[in-house]
Motif scaffolding. Sequence first.
Motif, short mmCIF file in Angstrom:
data_model
loop_
_atom_site.label_atom_id
_atom_site.label_comp_id
_atom_site.label_asym_id
_atom_site.label_seq_id
_atom_site.Cartn_x
_atom_site.Cartn_y
_atom_site.Cartn_z
N ARG A 335 32.48 58.03 62.19
CA ARG A 335 32.56 58.54 60.81
C ARG A 335 33.68 57.87 60.02
NH1 ARG A 335 30.14 64.60 60.69
NH2 ARG A 335 28.78 64.33 62.48
N ILE A 336 34.77 57.55 60.69
CA ILE A 336 35.86 56.85 59.99
C ILE A 336 35.33 55.49 59.53
CG2 ILE A 336 38.13 55.75 60.24
CD1 ILE A 336 38.88 58.04 62.16
N MET A 337 34.56 54.83 60.39
CA MET A 337 34.04 53.50 60.02
C MET A 337 33.02 53.61 58.88
SD MET A 337 33.86 51.23 63.44
CE MET A 337 33.12 52.38 64.54
N LEU A 338 32.13 54.59 59.01
CA LEU A 338 31.13 54.80 57.95
C LEU A 338 31.80 55.10 56.62
CD1 LEU A 338 28.16 57.02 59.16
CD2 LEU A 338 28.09 55.43 57.26
N GLY A 339 32.77 55.99 56.67
CA GLY A 339 33.47 56.42 55.45
C GLY A 339 34.24 55.27 54.82
N THR A 340 34.87 54.45 55.66
CA THR A 340 35.63 53.31 55.16
C THR A 340 34.67 52.32 54.50
OG1 THR A 340 37.09 53.65 57.03
CG2 THR A 340 37.38 51.61 55.82
N PHE A 341 33.50 52.15 55.14
CA PHE A 341 32.48 51.24 54.60
C PHE A 341 32.00 51.70 53.22
CE2 PHE A 341 27.93 50.32 54.14
CZ PHE A 341 27.98 48.94 54.07
N VAL A 342 31.61 52.98 53.11
CA VAL A 342 31.04 53.42 51.83
C VAL A 342 32.08 53.46 50.71
CG1 VAL A 342 29.15 54.73 52.88
CG2 VAL A 342 31.26 55.93 52.25
N LEU A 343 33.36 53.45 51.08
CA LEU A 343 34.41 53.43 50.06
C LEU A 343 34.89 52.02 49.76
CD1 LEU A 343 36.67 56.48 51.09
CD2 LEU A 343 35.16 56.31 49.11
N SER A 344 34.39 51.04 50.50
CA SER A 344 34.92 49.69 50.32
C SER A 344 34.48 49.11 48.98
CB SER A 344 34.47 48.78 51.47
OG SER A 344 33.06 48.73 51.49
N ALA A 345 35.29 48.21 48.43
CA ALA A 345 35.08 47.72 47.06
C ALA A 345 33.64 47.27 46.80
CB ALA A 345 36.06 46.60 46.76
N GLY A 346 33.06 46.51 47.73
CA GLY A 346 31.74 45.94 47.49
C GLY A 346 30.61 46.96 47.55
N TYR A 347 30.84 48.09 48.20
CA TYR A 347 29.74 49.03 48.41
C TYR A 347 29.94 50.39 47.73
CZ TYR A 347 28.12 45.64 51.76
OH TYR A 347 27.67 44.49 52.33
N TYR A 348 31.10 50.57 47.14
CA TYR A 348 31.47 51.86 46.56
C TYR A 348 30.39 52.40 45.61
CZ TYR A 348 34.50 55.29 44.28
OH TYR A 348 35.04 56.43 43.79
N ASP A 349 29.96 51.55 44.67
CA ASP A 349 28.99 52.03 43.68
C ASP A 349 27.62 52.28 44.29
OD1 ASP A 349 30.62 52.27 41.54
OD2 ASP A 349 30.39 50.17 40.92
N ALA A 350 27.26 51.44 45.25
CA ALA A 350 25.93 51.58 45.85
C ALA A 350 25.82 52.86 46.67
CB ALA A 350 25.63 50.38 46.73
N TYR A 351 26.91 53.26 47.30
CA TYR A 351 26.84 54.44 48.17
C TYR A 351 27.59 55.65 47.61
CZ TYR A 351 24.79 51.32 51.60
OH TYR A 351 23.98 50.43 52.23
N PHE A 352 28.91 55.50 47.49
CA PHE A 352 29.71 56.68 47.12
C PHE A 352 29.32 57.20 45.73
CE2 PHE A 352 33.51 58.93 45.67
CZ PHE A 352 33.67 59.81 46.72
N THR A 353 29.25 56.31 44.76
CA THR A 353 28.93 56.75 43.39
C THR A 353 27.54 57.37 43.34
OG1 THR A 353 30.30 54.95 42.59
CG2 THR A 353 28.88 55.99 40.97
#
Length: 451
Positions: A335-353
């Motif tokens: 979960r730490i890896m998944l969470g870090t991934f979805v918050l990462s600059a390149g993927y933030y909008d695609a997932y977190f937003t």
Amino acid sequence: AVQHYLQQIEARRHLNAYVYIYAEEALKRAAELDASRKAGKPTGKLHGVVIALKDVIAYKDHPLTAASKILEGFKPVFNATAVERLLAEEAIIIGSTNCDEFAMGSTNENSAYGKVLNALDESRVPGGSSGGSAVAVQANQCMVSLGSDTGGSVRQPADFCGVVGLKPTYGRISRHGLIAYASSFDQIGIFANNVPDVALVLEIIAGPDDFDSTGAQQPVDAYSNLTPLPSKPLRIAYFKEALESPALDKEIRNSILEFTKKLQADGHTVEPVDFEYLDFIVPAYYILTTAESSSNLSRYDGVKYGHRNVEKNNSLTEFYCATRSEGFGWEVKRRIMLGTFVLSAGYYDAYFTKAQQVRKLLVEKINLIFSQFDAILLPTAPSTAFTIGEKTEDPISMYLADIFTVFSNLTGIPTISIPLFWHSNGMPYGLQIMTNQFSELYLLQLSQLWM
Ligand code: GLN
């Protein structure tokens, strides 16, 4: 009472519901409370009530580990607000209960202390993450227990174990002293054998708290005053798509549908509502909660708390890496890896937003539903308790089984699971009832009516 529960704990120690048992201390406190009552002093509302706490809720000077090796040896220096309020009303804390590590899981198999067994069928899991708290009530090892519910961790184990489990409105109970998993979802919840016990404990622990700025300011209703509801027709909704879901066990579907028919026969309005977002709720939940947890868990760096690796300290990075690699279990790391991934600059909008947008849509949907209905009914889980090991190799199927519970945390509404049914496989299961924000009194009255 304390002696009785200690005997029950010893008799079925192998269920592994408890990680720490405060036998001597609980007996001493019982004797003191007894003496005070005999001396004519006024008694608290929970005088002598024996309570267990999930190992994520701070009890001053007692071990608190979130069932993780990384918090080995840690003892908090203050009480959670909920605990402070229980103690002020003369409750007795008998021990802390097993759970999934950092409350991440649905089976209680992700614990540094080993798995917990379902007391009704020891080849099955009790559910999770608050599996120990559910079994402690189920196996008569305490009167009431507290758990935490981020995506169903109180309601689903209550469902698997045949007890009552309440998740209040987000912010109804202070999170001060609750180890954070996903802060905008986490809520302390209550397990008991009946609705009045849940109501009384809620009344005591709920309410504003200066230590939790996300806590609600709304005044606390007299939940324990469970006057019967006036006999007027109710307006009940259920999610059509949820009951049609192929993942739902047929017997569970049928009993919920029969229950709705019974309500209709009694003159209530029960209608299916379209719930077009069903496929999006589990992904939205896992994106947002892993994002929040990757941030919350960054504090476990081996410097401030618990476990640390003292050998690998050539550099700070090496030290953090060694400590966290040893301290966290597989599910937490995932979960730490998944969470870090979805918050990462390149993927933030695609997932977190995107997931935030889904959350907003769900809140709008729920407001619309509650403008027309008093309550929503759902199964608590798509099946009865899994067998041990059934889902450990397949995290996705484990996550998907949270389909009916995460909705209430995404929207913050109060939800309860009450044990109403028995499956032909011999296991119990519950009915999940949801009502509007801060309508816990109404939710409890409905539950009392139907239980
Ligand atoms: N099973 C869900 C999860 O693993 C719920 C956990 C919880 O409510 N703490 O995230």
